[in-house]
Enzyme design. Structure first.
Site, mmCIF file in Angstrom:
data_model
loop_
_atom_site.group_PDB
_atom_site.id
_atom_site.type_symbol
_atom_site.label_atom_id
_atom_site.label_comp_id
_atom_site.label_asym_id
_atom_site.label_seq_id
_atom_site.Cartn_x
_atom_site.Cartn_y
_atom_site.Cartn_z
ATOM 1 N N ILE A 357 0.826 -1.210 0.000
ATOM 2 C CA ILE A 357 0.000 0.000 0.000
ATOM 3 C C ILE A 357 0.862 1.262 0.000
ATOM 4 C CG2 ILE A 357 -2.003 -1.063 1.095
ATOM 5 C CD1 ILE A 357 -1.011 0.101 3.773
ATOM 6 N N SER A 421 -8.929 -0.844 12.479
ATOM 7 C CA SER A 421 -8.026 -0.318 13.497
ATOM 8 C C SER A 421 -7.987 -1.256 14.702
ATOM 9 C CB SER A 421 -8.453 1.092 13.917
ATOM 10 O OG SER A 421 -7.473 1.696 14.738
ATOM 11 N N LYS A 424 -5.553 -0.758 20.593
ATOM 12 C CA LYS A 424 -4.259 -0.224 21.019
ATOM 13 C C LYS A 424 -4.046 1.215 20.552
ATOM 14 C CE LYS A 424 -2.170 -4.809 21.270
ATOM 15 N NZ LYS A 424 -3.473 -5.484 21.155
ATOM 16 N N VAL A 463 -8.470 -10.383 18.539
ATOM 17 C CA VAL A 463 -9.277 -11.303 17.738
ATOM 18 C C VAL A 463 -8.825 -12.725 18.031
ATOM 19 C CG1 VAL A 463 -9.969 -11.982 15.423
ATOM 20 C CG2 VAL A 463 -9.609 -9.557 15.962
ATOM 21 N N GLY A 465 -7.894 -16.366 17.730
ATOM 22 C CA GLY A 465 -7.518 -17.253 16.630
ATOM 23 C C GLY A 465 -6.769 -16.575 15.509
ATOM 24 N N SER A 467 -3.617 -14.560 13.612
ATOM 25 C CA SER A 467 -2.174 -14.773 13.711
ATOM 26 C C SER A 467 -1.598 -13.839 14.768
ATOM 27 C CB SER A 467 -1.504 -14.511 12.360
ATOM 28 O OG SER A 467 -1.694 -13.173 11.960
ATOM 29 N N GLU A 564 3.476 -2.361 26.360
ATOM 30 C CA GLU A 564 2.281 -3.166 26.572
ATOM 31 C C GLU A 564 1.484 -2.647 27.774
ATOM 32 O OE1 GLU A 564 1.134 -7.893 26.589
ATOM 33 O OE2 GLU A 564 3.007 -7.274 27.522
#
Length: 638
Positions: A357, A421, A424, A463, A465, A467, A564
């Site tokens: 992109i 988005s 975070k 989310v 499951g 990656s 984090e």
């Protein structure tokens, strides 16, 4: 001249199959002669030898008949085809049968002679003696052959951990192995320790380190299929620390079972919604095909977890064209192959574009070439530690790439543009979150100046499951026997399923009017430690901690990673507006002015072009509310 083991080994190896069979038959026939002589010596007085000397022709003829009988039965029972390496109990029974048949037919032959040379009892003894001699000869030949093979090989010295049935079977198998030599057992069972099993001593695990050194052990094989894999893994790690190669031996049942060949399959597949303690959203939204059906839709990041699920759901709406835009060649190949299998006779055209992109010319060409009407922008670098360490690339892709794509979509008069988005982006403490917040500001700015394109955003929690998410990570750690790692005991996150995430993005295309942020009402945050416990227990294991020291898998706290948060948020403000669905919320959040946004983008472009990470942080600190660089955050907390 002395024949060495290597000489014997070479001699045996250089014989052909027929030559080896001829040697075996010759030995069998020689045993008949020797057994017959032994039998006569045992059953007749010494005077008979004088008689044999007188009637030697008759005795020679009779012995010749026995030899012919022996050759016939040996061939009939395939004794010459039995490999010495495989000479076991069944082969011994065949040898005994052959000897018995030679004795029986030898006795019958003697009865038809005018002057019987031997009687039935003599031939019974002969059969037993022949069996002993023939079996003994084969066993001795087997031993010499194996010794010659094994002496010529460089074999690893093996310690078998577990002296039960599996270990004993393994020891028996290794006796004929060319590369491994079992030298001892180790077992936790006190009743077995200091005993001899399969001609090898059994030691206590307490003496492992000294034993490995003393006996020069190269490899330890864990032959304990009855204990859990996590416990086996802990033992294996301890042995590896001692410098040993370690292998795990599955049970026979595991070897023949189709469903247990991969340990990770022990972690049972579950519906991720079970972890959310709420009703799922995947099947709870109205049909969206009116929006996407018959139109040209482009998905960026099409090979990712969210992007690929978007493609599947859009394909069900039968768009005119589905443009897959992806930077990863393998990921693009995988999703293209899957979708082409699903297309069937629907007539949907699948367009695969390999590109970034940040490549403006490619982006504009693709939008124009395929007449793209809807853009779903899921392409991003999203792994927090990775972006933190590769700040320039992360910002260039997530911010400047979004700017390039959004500008091109507006110029191409795309009807809808939806940015994916993350939570975070709300008061970020890391570069990844800050870059996504800047991307949101880019879209909010363009939304105020776009007449023909509706710009909107969706903001996700974690989310399940996808990656890089915790479930695949925990599954992998559980499959290895642990430990399962957490960065903090109190850390919590909002979670949604991949299906929910995709439906939320698709719904945003219908609800957006310009610049809104859509979020899903995801209920209460989920404690990651609780999630880890659930996954361990669902896999059939127990958690090992201070209260249950004999448990299977330990949960280890590793400390928060750079940038984090303990707890993520979904909204910057507190005010939300309803949408057409009660579980989807809409927020109008503060944005930068056109001049402020242009200033921020120019400063960011310059910093990235110069490769100046310090200036990138300065831009983020100035324009992203709530962001504090990690070094300053650490100093403040100290």
């Amino acid at each position: 001249m002395v024949l060495t083991w290597i000489d014997l080994n070479g001699y045996i190896r250089n014989r052909t199959g027929l030559q080896k069979q001829a040697i075996l038959i010759s030995v069998d026939l020689m045993m008949i002669v020797i057994a017959f002589g032994t039998t006569i010596a045992l059953t007749h007085p010494w005077a008979v030898f004088a008689e044999i000397a007188v009637h030697w022709k008759s005795w020679s003829t009779y012995l010749f008949i026995l030899v012919c009988l022996g050759a016939s039965f040996s061939i009939l029972l395939d004794l010459h085809r039995i490999k010495l390496k495989s000479y076991e109990l069944q082969s011994v029974m065949r040898t005994a049968a052959s000897a018995g048949l030679v004795g029986l037919f030898g006795a019958l032959t003697s009865m038809f002679l005018d002057n019987p040379l031997v009687n039935m009892s003599d031939m019974f003894i002969f059969s037993m003696v022949l069996t002993i001699y023939s079996v003994g000869a084969r066993i001795m030949m087997r031993h010499l052959t194996l010794e010659s093979y094994l002496k010529a090989q460089t074999r690893k010295r093996v310690l078998i951990y577990g002296a039960g049935n599996t270990g004993v079977q393994l020891a028996a198998a290794l006796k004929t192995d060319d590369s491994l030599e079992a030298v001892a057992f180790v077992d936790d069972n006190l009743t077995l320790q200091k005993m001899v099993v399969s001609n090898m001593p059994v030691y206590s695990p307490v003496r492992l380190e000294a034993l490995i050194s003393k006996k020069e052990i190269d490899m330890v094989i864990l032959a304990m299929p009855s204990i859990s894999r996590p416990k086996q893994s802990r033992i294996a790690r301890k042995l590896e620390d001692m410098g040993c190669e370690v292998s795990m031996l599955p049970s026979f049942v595991s070897l023949i079972s189709e469903g247990d060949r991969d340990l990770i399959k022990r972690v049972q597949p579950v519906d991720p919604i079970e972890y959310l303690n709420r009703t799922g959203l995947e099947h709870d939204i109205k049909n969206l095909c009116d929006i996407y059906g018959g139109r040209s839709v482009m998905v960026t990041g099409a090979g990712g977890s969210i992007g690929s699920e978007l493609c599947r759901q859009i394909l069900a709406c039968r768009p005119k064209e589905l443009v897959l835009f992806e930077i990863g060649e393998h990921a693009l190949y995988q999703i293209e192959r899957e979708l082409r299998d699903l297309v069937g006779t629907t007539g949907v055209k699948i367009r695969s574009v390999l590109g970034s992109i940040t490549d403006e010319s490619t982006v504009r060409r693709v939008l124009s070439q395929y007449g793209v009407e809807i853009v779903l922008h899921a392409a991003a670098y999203k792994h927090v530690p990775m972006v933190e360490r590769n700040m320039l690339v992360g910002v260039r892709n997530n911010v400047l790439g979004t700017k390039i794509l959004a500008d091109a979509a507006r110029d191409a008069k795309v009807s809808h543009f939806i940015l994916v988005s993350t939570d975070k982006a709300v008061r970020p403490t890391n570069v990844m979150g800050a870059s996504k917040r800047l991307a949101e500001l880019v879209i909010q700015d363009l939304a105020t100046r776009a007449d023909e394109t509706r710009f909107g955003m969706v903001r996700f929690g974690n989310v399940l499951g996808s990656s890089g998410s915790v479930i695949p990570l925990f599954e992998e750690q559980i499959s290895r026997g642990g430990p399962v790692t957490l960065t903090h005991s109190e850390i919590s996150r909002f979670f949604m399923t991949i299906g929910e995430a995709a439906r939320l993005v698709l719904m945003a295309g219908d609800y957006t009017q310009g610049g809104e942020v859509f979020v899903l009402d995801m209920g209460e945050r989920i404690q990651i430690q609780k999630l880890a416990r659930q996954m361990i227990e669902r896999a059939g294991y127990s958690v090992r901690d201070a209260r249950t020291p004999d448990g299977d898998i330990e949960i280890v706290i590793t400390g928060l990673r750079p940038g984090e948060k303990l707890h993520e948020e979904l909204l910057i403000g507190t005010e939300t507006q309803p949408t057409g669905h009660p579980k989807i919320l809409c927020a109008q959040e503060e944005r930068l002015s056109e001049i402020e946004m242009a200033t921020a983008i120019r400063a960011l472009q310059t910093a990235v072009l110069e490769g100046n990470e310090s200036r990138v942080k300065d831009v983020i600190c100035r324009w992203v509310a709530g962001y504090v660089p990690q070094n300053e955050l650490d100093e403040a907390q100290a």
